[in-house]
Design a protein around this motif. Structure first.
Motif, PDB file in Angstrom:
ATOM      1  N   UNK A  45      29.275  22.082  76.220  1.00  0.00           N
ATOM      2  CA  UNK A  45      29.550  20.612  75.529  1.00  0.00           C
ATOM      3  C   UNK A  45      28.236  20.856  74.468  1.00  0.00           C
ATOM      4  N   UNK A  46      28.511  19.647  73.909  1.00  0.00           N
ATOM      5  CA  UNK A  46      27.803  19.112  73.120  1.00  0.00           C
ATOM      6  C   UNK A  46      27.281  17.488  73.084  1.00  0.00           C
ATOM      7  N   UNK A  47      26.281  17.652  72.588  1.00  0.00           N
ATOM      8  CA  UNK A  47      26.135  15.567  72.499  1.00  0.00           C
ATOM      9  C   UNK A  47      24.608  15.545  71.493  1.00  0.00           C
ATOM     10  N   UNK A  48      25.356  14.076  71.337  1.00  0.00           N
ATOM     11  CA  UNK A  48      23.568  13.700  70.796  1.00  0.00           C
ATOM     12  C   UNK A  48      23.439  11.966  71.163  1.00  0.00           C
ATOM     13  N   UNK A  49      22.004  11.753  70.562  1.00  0.00           N
ATOM     14  CA  UNK A  49      21.537  10.767  70.992  1.00  0.00           C
ATOM     15  C   UNK A  49      20.477   9.819  69.963  1.00  0.00           C
ATOM     16  N   UNK A  50      20.758   9.453  69.745  1.00  0.00           N
ATOM     17  CA  UNK A  50      20.085   8.201  68.520  1.00  0.00           C
ATOM     18  C   UNK A  50      19.066   7.419  69.565  1.00  0.00           C
ATOM     19  N   UNK A  85       6.101   2.332  66.424  1.00  0.00           N
ATOM     20  CA  UNK A  85       7.691   2.996  66.604  1.00  0.00           C
ATOM     21  C   UNK A  85       8.319   3.686  66.234  1.00  0.00           C
ATOM     22  N   UNK A  86       8.686   5.294  67.206  1.00  0.00           N
ATOM     23  CA  UNK A  86       9.417   5.858  67.317  1.00  0.00           C
ATOM     24  C   UNK A  86      11.264   5.525  66.961  1.00  0.00           C
ATOM     25  N   UNK A  87      11.695   6.918  65.852  1.00  0.00           N
ATOM     26  CA  UNK A  87      13.447   6.359  65.666  1.00  0.00           C
ATOM     27  C   UNK A  87      13.270   8.229  65.382  1.00  0.00           C
ATOM     28  N   UNK A  88      14.423   8.013  65.666  1.00  0.00           N
ATOM     29  CA  UNK A  88      15.231   9.914  65.264  1.00  0.00           C
ATOM     30  C   UNK A  88      16.567   9.372  66.401  1.00  0.00           C
ATOM     31  N   UNK A  89      16.564  11.835  66.243  1.00  0.00           N
ATOM     32  CA  UNK A  89      18.499  11.871  66.830  1.00  0.00           C
ATOM     33  C   UNK A  89      17.077  13.041  67.218  1.00  0.00           C
ATOM     34  N   UNK A  90      18.225  13.264  68.422  1.00  0.00           N
ATOM     35  CA  UNK A  90      18.647  14.724  69.542  1.00  0.00           C
ATOM     36  C   UNK A  90      19.730  14.528  69.451  1.00  0.00           C
ATOM     37  N   UNK A  91      20.187  16.305  68.217  1.00  0.00           N
ATOM     38  CA  UNK A  91      21.700  17.358  69.264  1.00  0.00           C
ATOM     39  C   UNK A  91      21.167  18.017  70.141  1.00  0.00           C
ATOM     40  N   UNK A  92      22.065  18.994  70.729  1.00  0.00           N
ATOM     41  CA  UNK A  92      21.823  19.731  71.531  1.00  0.00           C
ATOM     42  C   UNK A  92      23.576  20.233  72.086  1.00  0.00           C
ATOM     43  N   UNK A  93      23.475  21.878  72.324  1.00  0.00           N
ATOM     44  CA  UNK A  93      24.158  22.432  72.631  1.00  0.00           C
ATOM     45  C   UNK A  93      24.582  23.289  74.089  1.00  0.00           C
TER      46      UNK A  93
END
Length: 238
Positions: A45-50, A85-93
């Motif tokens: 699987x691949x995933x992404x989170x904002x 504040x914290x903002x960003x993204x996470x990408x995974x495989x």
């Protein structure tokens, strides 16, 4: 050879100490997340989170001079640094390929990347980096699981990050840790239904920790060597 050192600080403190803070407020945060996942295999699987975090009362250690019995001490205490504040993204495989020889069935990779833009805002309106947060971090794990045997080789990385504030000397107040890389290995073999043998190795390449006051070329602070460890273990269930 690794030279361990601490820069001489020009301060009138006669000693060092740590203390608590009876006025410390709890950290509160309002969180927003948006994530998506796509499965392209039974175990792949691949995933992404904002994400966004609105933080109040962020806690960080701060060192200041305090006077007791007419003597000055450099004391570190936890303090609230205001809002942030914290903002960003996470990408995974996660990927376990099927088109491999039979003896490689069970091999795969797990990897993730995280980007974080984080800061705190003090009562006077000034902004500064959020303590303990790296802008970029990465992890990658090579996995093999087949029958009674399993093994994992992992590597983690994180950017330079703020670790402390020191307001007792004439160098910059921000204490910043340099980027870190760690490589670890673990393996296990199930000898019987009751007995499992394990082997673990941490910090295989002898990564060391270094930090500095504001400018690494002018104000080195210290260098610490993290241990490389090896351990052999047995687990037996009755």
């Amino acid at each position: 050879m690794v030279r361990e050192f601490v820069t001489q600080r020009k301060t009138n403190a006669v000693g060092l100490g740590d203390g608590g803070n009876a006025e410390l407020q709890p950290v509160e945060a309002t969180n927003f997340d948006f994530g998506a996942e796509y499965y392209f295999g039974e175990t792949s699987a691949i995933y992404g989170t904002l994400f966004y975090r609105d933080v109040e009362n962020w806690i960080e250690p701060s060192t200041t001079n305090e006077t007791y019995d007419d003597q000055v001490y450099s004391v570190t205490r936890p303090t609230n640094s205001g809002s942030g504040e914290m903002k960003g993204l996470e990408l995974g495989l996660q990927y376990f390929p099927d088109a491999v020889p039979e003896w490689l069935h069970g091999i795969g990779i797990q990897t993730s990347y995280t980007y974080i833009d984080a800061h705190t805002t003090s009562e006077d309106g000034s902004e500064q980096p959020m303590l303990g947060v790296s802008e970029n971090s990465l992890s990658a794990v090579l996995v093999y699981e087949k029958g009674p045997f399993n093994a994992r080789l992992s590597h983690t990385y994180r950017d330079d990050h703020l670790v402390e504030f020191n307001n007792t000397a004439n160098m910059p107040s921000q204490v910043i840790a340099k980027s870190l890389n760690f490589t670890d290995f673990s393996a296990g073999y199930q000898v019987t239904d009751e007995l499992i043998v394990t082997f673990d190795a941490t910090n295989i390449f002898g990564e060391k920790y270094q930090d500095y006051f504001g400018d690494p070329s002018l104000f080195n602070r210290d260098t610490r060597r993290y241990s490389t460890t090896y351990s052999l273990g047995f687990r037996y269930s009755f």
